[in-house]
Design a protein around this motif. Sequence first.
Motif, PDB file in Angstrom:
ATOM      1  N   LYS A  40      24.473  32.098  42.344  1.00  0.00           N
ATOM      2  CA  LYS A  40      23.389  32.774  41.628  1.00  0.00           C
ATOM      3  C   LYS A  40      22.035  32.254  42.085  1.00  0.00           C
ATOM      4  N   ALA A  41      21.948  30.937  42.308  1.00  0.00           N
ATOM      5  CA  ALA A  41      20.682  30.330  42.695  1.00  0.00           C
ATOM      6  C   ALA A  41      20.212  30.831  44.057  1.00  0.00           C
ATOM      7  N   LYS A  42      21.162  31.121  44.946  1.00  0.00           N
ATOM      8  CA  LYS A  42      20.764  31.574  46.282  1.00  0.00           C
ATOM      9  C   LYS A  42      20.416  33.055  46.318  1.00  0.00           C
ATOM     10  N   ALA A  43      20.860  33.821  45.297  1.00  0.00           N
ATOM     11  CA  ALA A  43      20.657  35.270  45.305  1.00  0.00           C
ATOM     12  C   ALA A  43      19.316  35.610  44.667  1.00  0.00           C
ATOM     13  N   SER A  44      18.544  36.445  45.335  1.00  0.00           N
ATOM     14  CA  SER A  44      17.275  36.908  44.763  1.00  0.00           C
ATOM     15  C   SER A  44      17.421  38.382  44.407  1.00  0.00           C
ATOM     16  N   GLY A  45      17.341  38.702  43.125  1.00  0.00           N
ATOM     17  CA  GLY A  45      17.491  40.086  42.689  1.00  0.00           C
ATOM     18  C   GLY A  45      18.899  40.580  42.875  1.00  0.00           C
ATOM     19  N   VAL A  46      19.040  41.780  43.376  1.00  0.00           N
ATOM     20  CA  VAL A  46      20.358  42.369  43.593  1.00  0.00           C
ATOM     21  C   VAL A  46      20.878  41.894  44.936  1.00  0.00           C
ATOM     22  N   GLU A  47      21.929  41.122  44.916  1.00  0.00           N
ATOM     23  CA  GLU A  47      22.460  40.480  46.114  1.00  0.00           C
ATOM     24  C   GLU A  47      23.641  41.269  46.646  1.00  0.00           C
ATOM     25  N   ARG A  48      23.656  41.534  47.944  1.00  0.00           N
ATOM     26  CA  ARG A  48      24.731  42.291  48.551  1.00  0.00           C
ATOM     27  C   ARG A  48      25.775  41.399  49.205  1.00  0.00           C
ATOM     28  N   ASP A  49      25.618  40.110  49.058  1.00  0.00           N
ATOM     29  CA  ASP A  49      26.448  39.152  49.768  1.00  0.00           C
ATOM     30  C   ASP A  49      27.888  39.156  49.250  1.00  0.00           C
ATOM     31  N   ASN A  50      28.873  39.269  50.162  1.00  0.00           N
ATOM     32  CA  ASN A  50      30.277  39.320  49.746  1.00  0.00           C
ATOM     33  C   ASN A  50      30.722  38.029  49.080  1.00  0.00           C
ATOM     34  N   ASP A  51      30.165  36.906  49.531  1.00  0.00           N
ATOM     35  CA  ASP A  51      30.536  35.627  48.915  1.00  0.00           C
ATOM     36  C   ASP A  51      30.119  35.601  47.448  1.00  0.00           C
ATOM     37  N   LEU A  52      28.968  36.183  47.139  1.00  0.00           N
ATOM     38  CA  LEU A  52      28.516  36.244  45.749  1.00  0.00           C
ATOM     39  C   LEU A  52      29.465  37.087  44.914  1.00  0.00           C
ATOM     40  N   VAL A  53      29.906  38.211  45.448  1.00  0.00           N
ATOM     41  CA  VAL A  53      30.844  39.086  44.735  1.00  0.00           C
ATOM     42  C   VAL A  53      32.137  38.345  44.448  1.00  0.00           C
ATOM     43  N   ASP A  54      32.669  37.643  45.437  1.00  0.00           N
ATOM     44  CA  ASP A  54      33.911  36.891  45.249  1.00  0.00           C
ATOM     45  C   ASP A  54      33.729  35.783  44.217  1.00  0.00           C
ATOM     46  N   ALA A  55      32.595  35.074  44.300  1.00  0.00           N
ATOM     47  CA  ALA A  55      32.355  33.966  43.373  1.00  0.00           C
ATOM     48  C   ALA A  55      32.231  34.461  41.940  1.00  0.00           C
ATOM     49  N   GLU A  56      31.534  35.592  41.750  1.00  0.00           N
ATOM     50  CA  GLU A  56      31.378  36.122  40.396  1.00  0.00           C
ATOM     51  C   GLU A  56      32.707  36.599  39.833  1.00  0.00           C
ATOM     52  N   ALA A  57      33.527  37.246  40.671  1.00  0.00           N
ATOM     53  CA  ALA A  57      34.825  37.721  40.205  1.00  0.00           C
ATOM     54  C   ALA A  57      35.716  36.552  39.804  1.00  0.00           C
ATOM     55  N   GLU A  58      35.717  35.497  40.589  1.00  0.00           N
ATOM     56  CA  GLU A  58      36.539  34.331  40.258  1.00  0.00           C
ATOM     57  C   GLU A  58      36.019  33.651  38.995  1.00  0.00           C
ATOM     58  N   HIS A  59      34.713  33.546  38.880  1.00  0.00           N
ATOM     59  CA  HIS A  59      34.104  32.968  37.682  1.00  0.00           C
ATOM     60  C   HIS A  59      34.492  33.771  36.441  1.00  0.00           C
ATOM     61  N   THR A  60      34.458  35.093  36.556  1.00  0.00           N
ATOM     62  CA  THR A  60      34.815  35.965  35.427  1.00  0.00           C
ATOM     63  C   THR A  60      36.294  35.837  35.092  1.00  0.00           C
ATOM     64  N   ARG A  61      37.153  35.765  36.122  1.00  0.00           N
ATOM     65  CA  ARG A  61      38.592  35.603  35.869  1.00  0.00           C
ATOM     66  C   ARG A  61      38.860  34.328  35.077  1.00  0.00           C
ATOM     67  N   VAL A  62      38.203  33.244  35.461  1.00  0.00           N
ATOM     68  CA  VAL A  62      38.382  31.976  34.751  1.00  0.00           C
ATOM     69  C   VAL A  62      37.904  32.096  33.304  1.00  0.00           C
ATOM     70  N   ASN A  63      36.771  32.776  33.101  1.00  0.00           N
ATOM     71  CA  ASN A  63      36.268  32.977  31.740  1.00  0.00           C
ATOM     72  C   ASN A  63      37.251  33.788  30.898  1.00  0.00           C
ATOM     73  N   PHE A  64      37.805  34.869  31.481  1.00  0.00           N
ATOM     74  CA  PHE A  64      38.770  35.688  30.748  1.00  0.00           C
ATOM     75  C   PHE A  64      39.992  34.864  30.347  1.00  0.00           C
ATOM     76  N   THR A  65      40.453  34.017  31.251  1.00  0.00           N
ATOM     77  CA  THR A  65      41.611  33.174  30.948  1.00  0.00           C
ATOM     78  C   THR A  65      41.291  32.218  29.806  1.00  0.00           C
ATOM     79  N   ARG A  66      40.105  31.643  29.877  1.00  0.00           N
ATOM     80  CA  ARG A  66      39.710  30.648  28.876  1.00  0.00           C
ATOM     81  C   ARG A  66      39.477  31.277  27.496  1.00  0.00           C
ATOM     82  N   VAL A  67      38.723  32.388  27.467  1.00  0.00           N
ATOM     83  CA  VAL A  67      38.290  32.966  26.193  1.00  0.00           C
ATOM     84  C   VAL A  67      39.346  33.876  25.581  1.00  0.00           C
ATOM     85  N   TYR A  68      39.958  34.752  26.404  1.00  0.00           N
ATOM     86  CA  TYR A  68      40.874  35.750  25.880  1.00  0.00           C
ATOM     87  C   TYR A  68      42.340  35.385  26.087  1.00  0.00           C
ATOM     88  N   GLY A  69      42.604  34.324  26.856  1.00  0.00           N
ATOM     89  CA  GLY A  69      43.987  33.940  27.116  1.00  0.00           C
ATOM     90  C   GLY A  69      44.696  34.852  28.088  1.00  0.00           C
TER      91      GLY A  69
END
Length: 332
Positions: free
Chosen positions: A153-182
Amino acid sequence: MATAAKKIVEKAGAVLALSPSDILIGDRLGAFHPDKALALGQLMAEDGQIVPIIVRASGPRAAAPWTLIAGHHRLEGARMVGLAMIDAIAVEAGADALQIEAMENAARPSRSPLERASFVRAIADAAEARLKEQHGDLSPEQIAARARWDVMKAKASGVERDNDLVDAEAEHTRVNFTRVYGWRDEVAAAIGMSIESVKKDLALHRALIAPFPALWRELATHPTIGENASALREIASIVEIESRRALIESLIQAPEMTLAQAMDGLALKAPKAPPASGATKYMNNTTSNLDRLSAADQARIAPEIVKTMKPSALLALRAALDARIEQEGIGA
């Protein structure tokens, strides 16, 4: 007006018969389709209402005693055909309205790709907010995923098209879903929320919804583009944000126009990803094929996968499995 409604909420879960005129409609996550609302209203008038809407008690100064949470098209349809009453389920006033709307709607196959992306974004934000309320007790995987996401997030300015950012956000969200919703991976996949589908939804949100809050709903209801996920991803692949805006506005202003015609008119071309080659190509094919299998099928073929591994790679495989098993908490 809302005092009586708040007393009724004590019977949360019961189906109530409410007047459509007594229900306020606030901000919505999804787009509104008048033809769909009318069709639902006519069906309810002829065959009765099958699925109740969801409401909560309004505040004491509100213009109506109830506020809609989920069921916008059903409510508007009831008004269009003049139904005197509509069935509703009341939830507690403190309930997270946007999260309830998102959870009810995200997995519905009838949702357009952009509406689904809006709902998935809301669920992800709700999980993030709930996780931030918790202190400590995070697994190493959760800490690592959050740290990686913060860096991206820190490296992205505004709307970021970087594939690494997309992968990182998806993995971050997956971990959150596991933690919060089981949600384990197989559970998430069963309700249409696999990491791959979430990745696509969040990427669409970042490219087409977040930058264009006043335009995306009209794009979502476009007669030829709104339901076409591949066309929407092609629009999202336009790197320059102003070119993306011009393309969306062109499509909205000329609903009969195809995407190819709109892009030709603006002299735009979607960038093509370089073809994978060598080991990357084989790795992509392997992981893509495995992702299509159910958890039971993956378990069944696991011994065959191990047999194909070269001896020098077995120790690395075992170390990776041990780490994943510990992270998932399934050692027992």
